[in-house]
Design a protein around this motif. Structure first.
Motif, mmCIF file in Angstrom:
data_model
loop_
_atom_site.group_PDB
_atom_site.id
_atom_site.type_symbol
_atom_site.label_atom_id
_atom_site.label_comp_id
_atom_site.label_asym_id
_atom_site.label_seq_id
_atom_site.Cartn_x
_atom_site.Cartn_y
_atom_site.Cartn_z
ATOM 1 N N MET A 64 0.833 -1.210 0.000
ATOM 2 C CA MET A 64 0.000 0.000 0.000
ATOM 3 C C MET A 64 0.864 1.255 0.000
ATOM 4 N N THR A 65 0.278 2.342 -0.446
ATOM 5 C CA THR A 65 0.938 3.639 -0.376
ATOM 6 C C THR A 65 0.708 4.220 1.023
ATOM 7 N N ASP A 66 1.312 5.372 1.293
ATOM 8 C CA ASP A 66 1.091 6.060 2.565
ATOM 9 C C ASP A 66 0.220 7.297 2.367
ATOM 10 N N GLU A 67 -0.646 7.256 1.373
ATOM 11 C CA GLU A 67 -1.488 8.410 1.054
ATOM 12 C C GLU A 67 -2.454 8.736 2.196
ATOM 13 N N ARG A 68 -2.626 10.036 2.455
ATOM 14 C CA ARG A 68 -3.468 10.497 3.555
ATOM 15 C C ARG A 68 -4.526 11.493 3.084
ATOM 16 N N GLY A 85 0.336 -4.035 -5.707
ATOM 17 C CA GLY A 85 0.133 -4.615 -4.388
ATOM 18 C C GLY A 85 -0.891 -5.733 -4.405
ATOM 19 N N LYS A 86 -1.946 -5.560 -5.186
ATOM 20 C CA LYS A 86 -2.983 -6.588 -5.292
ATOM 21 C C LYS A 86 -2.417 -7.871 -5.884
ATOM 22 N N VAL A 87 -1.569 -7.723 -6.895
ATOM 23 C CA VAL A 87 -0.944 -8.886 -7.526
ATOM 24 C C VAL A 87 -0.014 -9.586 -6.535
ATOM 25 N N VAL A 88 0.792 -8.792 -5.845
ATOM 26 C CA VAL A 88 1.736 -9.344 -4.869
ATOM 27 C C VAL A 88 0.993 -10.085 -3.763
ATOM 28 N N ARG A 89 -0.124 -9.501 -3.290
ATOM 29 C CA ARG A 89 -0.912 -10.147 -2.242
ATOM 30 C C ARG A 89 -1.604 -11.406 -2.757
ATOM 31 N N SER A 90 -2.136 -11.340 -3.975
ATOM 32 C CA SER A 90 -2.867 -12.492 -4.517
ATOM 33 C C SER A 90 -1.963 -13.696 -4.695
#
Length: 202
Positions: A64-68, A85-90
């Protein structure tokens, strides 16, 4: 003998070989996430309770990013989770850096997943027994629902594992983990980008 000596010996040897063999993948994912996370870095570290609730720092790939928002609060997980990130998690690649935790001795390949420190006061005496063994990269709860089941059910599976730990069971869990990863099964809870927060009841 397995639980008190051989398990740690196997964990060390397997994690060392895995880090060497998987080093090209680790490097590629690191570079990939460095750019995808918009300057947030490729790695995520956080304090987690290990064996006997001793605190250590777990390391994972950051998905994930650190966007606020305008008030400086982190955006919801679903908004910060990148496509990469979705690919890495999947593919469960985000868990690979924990091999270094295994090598160090903070974790095992198989065991209850290390959860947040803030959950410690919420556990019942029985649930707290999940800390009688080293936490694992994968475990009995992960191959029986992972993020698709409640925390309460996960803890039941964790304590069952503590009471039935054996070489045969660990081999079975490794095999079931491989199958689940290939099927990309139970990556997230229903309606959640990741896993839901434990509140002492769910």
């Amino acid at each position: 003998m397995y639980a008190h000596f051989l398990k740690r010996f196997f964990d060390f040897c397997i994690s060392l070989v895995a880090i060497i063999v998987l080093s090209p993948i680790l490097l590629i994912v690191t570079i990939w996430l460095h750019f995808a996370n918009k300057g947030a870095g490729a790695f995520f570290t956080q304090e987690r309770p290990g064996k006997d609730a001793k605190i250590f720092r777990v390391i994972k790939f950051k998905t994930m990013t650190d966007e606020r928002d305008a008030d400086g609060n982190l955006l919801p997980d679903v908004q910060r989770l990148t496509r990469v990130g979705k690919v890495v998690r999947s593919l469960s690649l985000d868990e690979l850096p924990q091999l270094f935790n295994v090598l160090k001795g903070d974790m095992a390949l198989i065991g209850p997943r290390p959860l947040l420190v803030k959950y410690l006061p919420l556990y019942t005496k029985e649930q707290m027994r999940r800390h009688e063994v080293r936490p694992g990269i994968t475990g009995w709860a992960q191959v029986n629902g992972r993020n698709a089941i409640t925390h309460t059910k996960k803890f039941e599976y964790d304590v069952w594992y503590v009471d039935h730990l054996s070489f045969v069971l660990d081999v079975k869990i490794l095999w079931m983990t491989t199958v689940n990863v290939l099927r990309r099964k139970d990556i997230s809870a229903v309606g959640e980008a990741t896993a839901p927060t434990f509140n002492g009841h769910n």
